[in-house]
Design an enzyme around this catalytic site. Structure first.
Site, PDB file in Angstrom:
ATOM      1  N   ARG A  40       0.820  -1.217   0.000  1.00 41.56           N
ATOM      2  CA  ARG A  40       0.000   0.000   0.000  1.00 41.56           C
ATOM      3  C   ARG A  40       0.855   1.268   0.000  1.00 41.56           C
ATOM      4  NH1 ARG A  40      -5.194  -1.367   3.933  1.00 41.56           N
ATOM      5  NH2 ARG A  40      -6.542  -2.060   2.239  1.00 41.56           N
ATOM      6  N   LYS A 206     -18.327 -16.270   3.116  1.00 37.69           N
ATOM      7  CA  LYS A 206     -19.767 -16.045   3.250  1.00 37.69           C
ATOM      8  C   LYS A 206     -20.474 -15.593   1.982  1.00 37.69           C
ATOM      9  CE  LYS A 206     -19.628 -14.678   8.110  1.00 37.69           C
ATOM     10  NZ  LYS A 206     -19.744 -13.509   8.977  1.00 37.69           N
ATOM     11  N   GLY A 374      -7.823  -7.867  -1.060  1.00 37.88           N
ATOM     12  CA  GLY A 374      -7.969  -8.754   0.100  1.00 37.88           C
ATOM     13  C   GLY A 374      -7.200 -10.054  -0.032  1.00 37.88           C
ATOM     14  N   GLY A 397     -12.516  -4.120   1.753  1.00 35.49           N
ATOM     15  CA  GLY A 397     -13.926  -3.724   1.796  1.00 35.49           C
ATOM     16  C   GLY A 397     -14.290  -2.721   0.712  1.00 35.49           C
TER      17      GLY A 397
END
Ligand code: 3PG
Ligand code: MG
Length: 417
Positions: A40, A206, A374, A397
């Site tokens: 990053r 999920k 991610g 996110g």
């Protein structure tokens, strides 16, 4: 791009308040916090170099972790300033606050092309509340606002949103950095009219986390390949036994609707043909968070779509790898988000690694591959294939919300061209 970017800015002699996402992973080694992945930071260097060349005075703001308004020493950005200075090849002064006199004094002493990094904005509760008075304090030294923090652009916080509003109200410019621009290009524009076939690979734990993305991509993709624990919620929806696999019984309904939508839209919707299953056993050992470590016994490939009662599905099996890889090799555009299994555990990494390999090979053959941030980025880097894909997002996110079609507050606050 519809928003102003740093390329459009004249910053000579101006104080540029630049929000970056330096929320990097750190580990304690011999009492010191050490950065374990500087991606990053590295990814902001082009924007920094451009603004330095243009003669701006760069005041960088960032968050690290979730200190919840307290001065947590382990979440200080001091090690990041040091790392940034090394990477940039010039001094980066660190100011151990993000508002107030210390910041004003440091800013007053800056020459054109100087860079300073301010301490963690989340040491103040007002940051996450997007408190207007706090945004005013942050903006005190700002003449121009730049946001290069794509990874935090889904947050409407003071430094990602409020400050931009303050600067704009004063008639100042608010622009996207080069990293922000690239992220929006690859995760946005490139997927609007993708070269076909457009193959989407979705994994992760999920269904409920991914349902909006699935729903939106069913409008655009030619094929969706599903892996990870969320595949077992689809199995549940189809009436199979899932044993001890991680499933979301409440999400079985949305899984069913996704299958129906895929059929109606004529989108290939591939679910695993086989799995790697193992028997999870709790041990006496505790992990870092104090939870019992689980050992997985007797791992084996299984083509029985009904999972044994005492076992859990933990990776896609070899037949699935072959089928998914064939689909990936036909693609002209690939979007990948989420691992195919519990890849952090070596026993269950082969499925994810094989998909990473297939994506790299398809890219070599001319496909455009976009990795939605991610865990998929972690998996690619672990397999040393990070440089073999077209684009890897720095967002977690934020990428997911953007792929869902959400307007990110950090982007919305920037000036239009
Ligand atoms: C991230 O790492 O996802 C971003 O830096 C945002 O951090 P947050 O989830 O704590 O807001
Ligand atoms: Mg996050």
């Amino acid at each position: 791009m519809a928003k102003l970017t740093v390329k459009d800015l004249d910053v000579r002699g101006k104080r540029v308040f630049m929000r970056v996402d330096y929320n990097v992973p750190l580990e304690e080694k011999d009492g010191q916090m050490v950065i374990t992945d500087a991606t990053r930071i590295v990814e902001t260097l082009p924007t920094l170099k451009l603004l330095i060349e243009k003669g701006g005075k760069l005041i960088l703001t960032a968050h690290l972790g979730r200190p919840k308004g307290k001065r947590e020493a382990t979440m200080s950005l001091a090690p990041v300033a040091k790392k940034l200075s090394e990477l940039l090849g010039k001094p980066v002064a660190f100011v151990d606050d993000c508002i107030g006199e210390k910041v004003e004094n440091a800013a007053a002493g800056m020459k054109n092309g100087d860079v300073i990094l301010l301490e963690n904005v989340r040491y103040y509760n007002e940051e996450e509340k997007n408190d207007p008075a706090f945004a005013e304090k942050l903006a005190k030294i700002a003449e121009v606002y730049v946001n290069d923090a794509f990874g935090a652009a889904h947050r409407a916080h003071a430094s990602t949103e409020g400050v931009a509003r303050v600067v704009a109200k004063r008639g100042g410019k608010c622009a996207a950095g080069l990293l922000m621009e690239r992220e929006l290009k690859f995760l946005g524009d490139e997927l609007e009219k993708p070269a076909r076939p457009f193959v989407v690979i979705l994994g992760g734990a999920k269904v409920s986390d991914k349902i909006k993305v699935i729903d939106r991509l069913l409008e655009k993709a030619d094929a969706l390949l599903i892996g990870g624990a969320m595949a077992y919620t689809f199995r549940l929806a189809q009436g199979y036994k899932t044993g001890k696999s991680l499933v979301e019984p409440d999400a079985a309904g949305i899984a069913k609707s996704a299958l129906a939508k895929a059929k109606a839209k004529n989108v290939k919707f591939l679910l695993p043909l086989d799995d790697v299953v193992a028997v999870p056993v709790k041990t006496d050992k505790l992990d870092k968070k104090g939870k019992p470590v689980i050992e997985y016994q007797n791992p084996k490939a299984s083509a029985d779509l009904n999972c044994p009662d005492d076992a859990a599905g933990l990776d896609i099996g070899p037949a699935t790898v072959v089928a998914y890889a064939a689909e990936i090799m036909r693609a002209k555009t690939i979007l990948w988000n989420g691992p195919m299994g519990l890849f952090e555990n070596k026993q269950f990494a082969p499925g994810t690694n094989a998909i990473a390999q297939a994506v790299a090979e398809a890219t070599q053959k001319g496909a455009k591959s976009i990795i939605g941030g991610g865990d998929s980025v972690k998996a690619l880097n672990k397999a040393k294939l990070g440089d073999k894909v077209t684009f890897m997002s720095t967002g977690g996110g934020a990428s997911l919300e953007f792929l869902e079609g959400a307007v990110l507050p950090g982007v919305a606050a920037l000036s239009d061209k």
